[in-house]
Design an enzyme around this catalytic site. Structure first.
Site, mmCIF file in Angstrom:
data_model
loop_
_atom_site.group_PDB
_atom_site.id
_atom_site.type_symbol
_atom_site.label_atom_id
_atom_site.label_comp_id
_atom_site.label_asym_id
_atom_site.label_seq_id
_atom_site.Cartn_x
_atom_site.Cartn_y
_atom_site.Cartn_z
ATOM 1 N N GLU A 67 25.895 38.737 18.972
ATOM 2 C CA GLU A 67 27.236 38.583 19.551
ATOM 3 C C GLU A 67 27.212 37.631 20.744
ATOM 4 O OE1 GLU A 67 27.931 42.457 22.051
ATOM 5 O OE2 GLU A 67 27.704 43.040 19.957
ATOM 6 N N ASP B 202 61.733 40.749 26.109
ATOM 7 C CA ASP B 202 61.510 40.991 27.537
ATOM 8 C C ASP B 202 62.515 41.930 28.168
ATOM 9 O OD1 ASP B 202 59.427 39.409 27.449
ATOM 10 O OD2 ASP B 202 60.172 37.886 28.861
ATOM 11 N N CYS C 134 31.308 13.721 64.130
ATOM 12 C CA CYS C 134 32.031 13.641 62.865
ATOM 13 C C CYS C 134 31.823 12.243 62.294
ATOM 14 C CB CYS C 134 33.516 13.917 63.090
ATOM 15 S SG CYS C 134 34.549 13.412 61.696
ATOM 16 N N ARG D 278 27.418 47.371 37.859
ATOM 17 C CA ARG D 278 26.065 47.826 37.539
ATOM 18 C C ARG D 278 25.309 48.241 38.793
ATOM 19 N NH1 ARG D 278 23.188 44.057 34.129
ATOM 20 N NH2 ARG D 278 22.573 42.892 35.973
ATOM 21 N N LEU E 139 19.447 42.663 30.530
ATOM 22 C CA LEU E 139 18.792 42.194 29.313
ATOM 23 C C LEU E 139 17.678 41.218 29.650
ATOM 24 C CD1 LEU E 139 21.853 41.439 27.015
ATOM 25 C CD2 LEU E 139 20.251 43.339 26.832
ATOM 26 N N TYR F 264 31.543 45.617 25.078
ATOM 27 C CA TYR F 264 30.596 45.324 24.008
ATOM 28 C C TYR F 264 29.633 46.466 23.715
ATOM 29 C CZ TYR F 264 28.399 43.557 28.289
ATOM 30 O OH TYR F 264 27.944 43.417 29.556
ATOM 31 N N LYS G 82 19.552 32.636 25.990
ATOM 32 C CA LYS G 82 20.394 31.810 26.867
ATOM 33 C C LYS G 82 20.427 30.378 26.364
ATOM 34 C CE LYS G 82 20.768 32.798 31.206
ATOM 35 N NZ LYS G 82 21.846 33.136 32.142
ATOM 36 N N CYS H 84 35.523 19.168 62.230
ATOM 37 C CA CYS H 84 35.854 18.105 63.172
ATOM 38 C C CYS H 84 37.119 18.547 63.891
ATOM 39 C CB CYS H 84 36.106 16.806 62.407
ATOM 40 S SG CYS H 84 37.094 15.634 63.348
ATOM 41 N N LYS I 245 27.338 36.081 24.427
ATOM 42 C CA LYS I 245 26.972 36.576 25.750
ATOM 43 C C LYS I 245 27.917 35.976 26.783
ATOM 44 C CE LYS I 245 23.044 36.525 28.962
ATOM 45 N NZ LYS I 245 23.831 37.051 30.031
ATOM 46 N N CYS J 276 41.539 11.803 63.476
ATOM 47 C CA CYS J 276 40.337 11.546 62.683
ATOM 48 C C CYS J 276 40.711 10.842 61.377
ATOM 49 C CB CYS J 276 39.621 12.855 62.384
ATOM 50 S SG CYS J 276 38.259 12.637 61.233
ATOM 51 N N GLU K 184 31.889 43.251 30.030
ATOM 52 C CA GLU K 184 31.730 42.185 31.018
ATOM 53 C C GLU K 184 33.098 41.775 31.561
ATOM 54 O OE1 GLU K 184 28.568 41.471 31.360
ATOM 55 O OE2 GLU K 184 28.381 39.518 32.312
ATOM 56 N N CYS L 233 35.111 10.057 62.736
ATOM 57 C CA CYS L 233 35.744 9.685 64.005
ATOM 58 C C CYS L 233 34.813 9.815 65.199
ATOM 59 C CB CYS L 233 37.006 10.518 64.232
ATOM 60 S SG CYS L 233 36.647 12.232 64.640
ATOM 61 N N ASP M 278 61.696 45.350 30.042
ATOM 62 C CA ASP M 278 62.034 45.597 31.443
ATOM 63 C C ASP M 278 62.867 46.863 31.584
ATOM 64 O OD1 ASP M 278 60.649 43.362 32.055
ATOM 65 O OD2 ASP M 278 62.404 42.063 32.344
ATOM 66 N N ASP N 44 29.374 35.446 30.584
ATOM 67 C CA ASP N 44 28.706 35.284 31.870
ATOM 68 C C ASP N 44 29.615 35.754 32.996
ATOM 69 O OD1 ASP N 44 26.792 34.605 33.647
ATOM 70 O OD2 ASP N 44 27.310 32.472 33.693
HETATM 71 S S1 IVH Z 1 24.576 44.449 26.106
HETATM 72 C C1 IVH Z 1 21.377 47.356 27.898
HETATM 73 N N1 IVH Z 1 26.121 42.547 25.243
HETATM 74 O O1 IVH Z 1 24.462 39.986 30.159
HETATM 75 C C2 IVH Z 1 22.041 46.044 27.846
HETATM 76 N N2 IVH Z 1 25.388 42.433 27.489
HETATM 77 O O2 IVH Z 1 21.920 39.045 31.148
HETATM 78 C C3 IVH Z 1 23.486 46.173 27.741
HETATM 79 N N3 IVH Z 1 26.284 40.521 28.756
HETATM 80 O O3 IVH Z 1 23.674 42.891 31.935
HETATM 81 C C4 IVH Z 1 24.139 44.877 27.721
HETATM 82 N N4 IVH Z 1 27.471 39.681 27.110
HETATM 83 O O4 IVH Z 1 26.162 42.109 31.857
HETATM 84 C C5 IVH Z 1 25.424 43.012 26.284
HETATM 85 N N5 IVH Z 1 27.549 40.954 24.341
HETATM 86 C C6 IVH Z 1 26.857 41.421 25.371
HETATM 87 C C7 IVH Z 1 26.858 40.776 26.631
HETATM 88 C C8 IVH Z 1 26.103 41.315 27.673
HETATM 89 C C9 IVH Z 1 27.124 39.553 28.382
HETATM 90 C C10 IVH Z 1 25.710 40.623 30.117
HETATM 91 C C11 IVH Z 1 25.486 42.018 30.630
HETATM 92 C C12 IVH Z 1 23.998 42.091 30.857
HETATM 93 C C13 IVH Z 1 23.666 40.655 31.102
HETATM 94 C C14 IVH Z 1 22.213 40.367 30.893
#
Ligand code: IVH
Length: 671
Positions: A116, A36, A406, A139, A86, A225, A312, A424, A118, A430, A173, A409, A40, A120
């Site tokens: 791969e 560190d 409320c 997007r 997607l 990705y 999903k 409230c 997904k 209260c 993502e 109270c 620094d 969220d």
């Molecule tokens: S590929 C043309 N790969 O899920 C599609 N998307 O529900 C390009 N997402 O809009 C996306 N993990 O935001 C891709 N391994 C992954 C992902 C992924 C999450 C998201 C992405 C997409 C959404 C669709």
């Protein structure tokens, strides 16, 4: 003096390169390459060069992660290539159909697939030009996104520069883990803001913060990705992922190559099974065609590419009857509707209460008492009512509206202009607000009083035994024993737990006092500033209003809230009562020692018993975390360490060290 100037320029470039390499080693690879202090020093040298030679400053300098300016808004920018979403599949059959369709469109030949995880969160496009991050776009509608570059730059695991002079466009993502969401929501609730319902909203909301300093505080993460453009673009998706990694960009690294449809289905199952053990949240898996030329041939429909599909995972949902809509009173008076449900099993727990958001949403969805409703766990944490499954015809209640009084109270609630929440107004008297304040005071992050839960707090307040937090320390065992469901033993336990909290360090007490906006972090800063409760109470509000932010780096709004509290007679009265009771905790002394302030988490089997090692770390000034979390500096890994832990450390930028390295640190050396 062109030579001297050249030398400065060369040193400047070398420093940026060197620091970026150390950042990658630390934040992405979890294998620090420098101590560190030395880091620094490099950083300070860079900052000093920029101060002395402002003309040198480059946009990819690590000093410029957090831009100082408040944004007025986000410019809309066109994507170079349309950004698709997607198509979602929810069953194995859907995925098999998708693969069959693609194969047919490609002439029936064998297709190589990649599966791969997904993530969220919010999808993001990054553009690097001339080796520097030039643009980060959301997007948006797929054609045009919003320029959120300043906020994306604050993500420490994302390099601001890549070793490639040409244009690189990558997509990925941005997300927040559900484990981190809890902390984000705590801060929001302390500020009186509604909590984020799920990690995706939290990520999207954080990207749109106008203050990049605020964004820098959010635990945002990113995985890339898709590589959309780069010099000598590889021919396959797997090649693209390898290139992203070679460029130093953060990737999830969990892609699986699959040769047959059955392989793909097995991979989906493997991701579903591994879901809980992964170091980040996923809500499904994505199946993609590997060969880019094949993707080109397949093209897209109006909304989705034909070369990828999302599978999903099932979000666990349950149906149950809505017995009542209760209105909860928060400690600052906010009124929140809560669903009272017929108990139902959901994702491993029995749920009998769930969030209903606000009045407007309940009315829009026409949720009424008596209906059978659908409940789900958003981001797998807080259960919420999604909507009505079947409206009960016979015994359906009237449309919901906020009560005119409320529920605790009876005072008529009010709603400020532009506010979504009813409050409230009866701050002083209260009982609902008092109960919520007592529970907050006793909570784990504040005074951590075991045995002081909702039912005891209800009784203490309803019987008039406690009127403020100081009153807790006056309650006697005999009084407690007389309460319902209170035997001698539980009464004694509760009293002991309350009394044991007298010596908690000052920052916990300050957290517990519930000053608006003051969460744990600000409380630690305040405790360090005042040193004791008596000095805190004696502080001059108007001086603090100015000095807390100017001198001590506490946010302005927080400083103002502290000054307001210090001018509030009732607040000071409670503190005076605590002092009269002999409760005057001091701030914890700043730890000293070779590893002062560094945090450690221990995992696996060590050569000495764990508590012995922990004690040595503590004695040397180190702090211990029970689990690896954001901010954990070192994970000390003994034998038999689970892969998930290591992955989690890697993802959070925690350095993984062995016992030998720990010994070197304890001896005052470096890794
Ligand atoms: S590929 C043309 N790969 O899920 C599609 N998307 O529900 C390009 N997402 O809009 C996306 N993990 O935001 C891709 N391994 C992954 C992902 C992924 C999450 C998201 C992405 C997409 C959404 C669709």
């Amino acid at each position: 003096m062109p030579d001297a100037k050249q030398a400065v320029g060369a040193r400047y470039a070398a420093l940026i390169r060197e620091i970026a390499a150390h950042d990658r080693a630390y934040y992405v690879l979890a294998a620090p390459t420098i101590g560190d202090r030395d880091y620094d020093r490099l950083f300070a040298e860079l900052a000093e060069l920029e101060r002395a030679h402002p003309e040198l400053a480059r946009p990819d300098s690590p000093t410029r992660r957090v831009g100082g300016e408040l944004a007025a808004g986000f410019a809309r920018v066109r994507h170079l290539r349309r950004m698709y979403s997607l198509d979602n599949s929810y069953s194995e059959d859907d995925v098999r159909e998708f693969m069959a369709r693609a194969r047919e469109a490609l002439g029936g030949a064998k297709v190589a697939w990649v599966v791969e995880p997904k993530l969220d969160g919010a999808s993001m496009e990054l553009v690097y030009q001339g080796g520097s991050l030039a643009l980060a776009l959301t997007r948006g509608d797929g054609v045009e996104g919003e320029d959120v570059t300043t906020n994306i730059r604050t993500i420490r695991s994302l390099p601001l520069g890549v070793p490639c002079g040409g244009e690189v466009i990558a997509r990925g993502e941005v997300f927040i883990d559900s484990a981190d969401l809890e902390a984000v929501n705590e801060v929001r609730e302390a500020a009186g803001d509604p909590p984020f319902a799920n990690p995706r909203n939290a990520a999207a909301g954080s990207l749109r913060l106008l203050d990049p300093k605020e964004a820098a505080r959010r635990p945002l993460r990113i995985f890339l990705y898709e590589l959309v453009a780069a010099p000598d673009l590889p021919e396959t998706h797997l090649g693209c992922l390898a290139r992203l990694e070679a460029l130093g960009l953060p990737v999830h690294g969990m892609q699986r190559a699959c040769g047959t449809d059955d392989d793909v289905i097995a991979a989906l199952g493997a991701f579903a099974a591994a879901r809980k053990a992964l170091p980040f949240d996923i809500d499904g898996a994505v199946v993609k065609v590997d060969l880019l030329a094949a993707r080109e041939k397949l093209g897209s429909t109006a909304r989705f590419p034909r070369w990828a599909a999302a599978y999903k995972f099932e979000t666990e949902k349950a149906e149950t009857r809505l017995l009542d809509i209760a209105v909860q009173v928060g400690r600052t008076g906010a009124l929140t509707p809560v669903a009272v449900l017929e108990p139902v099993a959901l994702a491993g727990t029995v749920v009998s209460r769930a969030t209903l958001h606000n009045e407007d949403e309940i009315r829009t969805k026409d949720i009424r008492v008596g209906d059978t409703v659908i409940v789900e766990k958003a981001g797998e944490i807080i259960p919420r009512v999604v909507g009505v499954a079947r409206a009960s015809d016979a015994r359906r209640g009237p449309p919901f509206s906020m009560p005119a009084a409320c529920p605790a109270c009876g005072a008529p609630p009010s709603r400020g202009e532009g506010e979504a929440r009813w409050r409230c107004p009866n701050r002083l008297a209260c009982p609902g607000q008092l109960k919520a304040s007592l529970l907050h005071f006793a909570s784990r992050k504040a005074m951590d009083i075991e045995h002081l839960g909702p039912s005891l707090v209800d009784q203490l307040v309803d019987h008039g035994l406690v009127r403020d937090v100081a009153g807790l320390y006056r309650v006697g065992e005999v009084e407690l024993e007389e309460l319902e469901r209170m035997g001698q033993k539980s009464a004694r336990n509760a009293i002991e737990a309350i009394q044991a909290s007298r010596t908690r360090p000052l920052h916990r007490l300050i957290t517990g006092l519930g000053i608006p906006l003051v969460g744990e972090v600000a409380a630690v800063q305040l405790a360090a500033r005042y040193g004791s409760l008596s000095r805190f109470a004696a502080a001059e509000p108007e001086i603090e209003r100015a000095e807390l932010s100017a001198v001590f780096g506490i946010g302005e709004k927080i400083a103002a809230a502290v000054a307001d509290a210090l001018s509030d007679d009732r607040f000071l009265g409670v503190i005076r009562e605590l002092l009269d009771l002999g409760i005057d905790p001091a701030a914890e002394a700043a730890a000293e020692g070779p590893i002062a302030g560094a945090s450690f988490c221990i995992t696996g089997t060590l050569s000495a018993p764990r508590h012995v090692v922990q004690e040595r770390i503590r004695a040397a000034g180190g702090e211990l975390h029970t689990a690896v979390k954001r901010g954990t500096r070192y994970l000390v890994a003994g034998a038999d360490v689970g892969k998930a832990k290591l992955e989690k450390a890697r993802a959070l930028g925690t350095a993984v060290i062995d016992e030998a390295a720990l010994e070197r640190l304890l001896a005052g050396g470096e890794l």
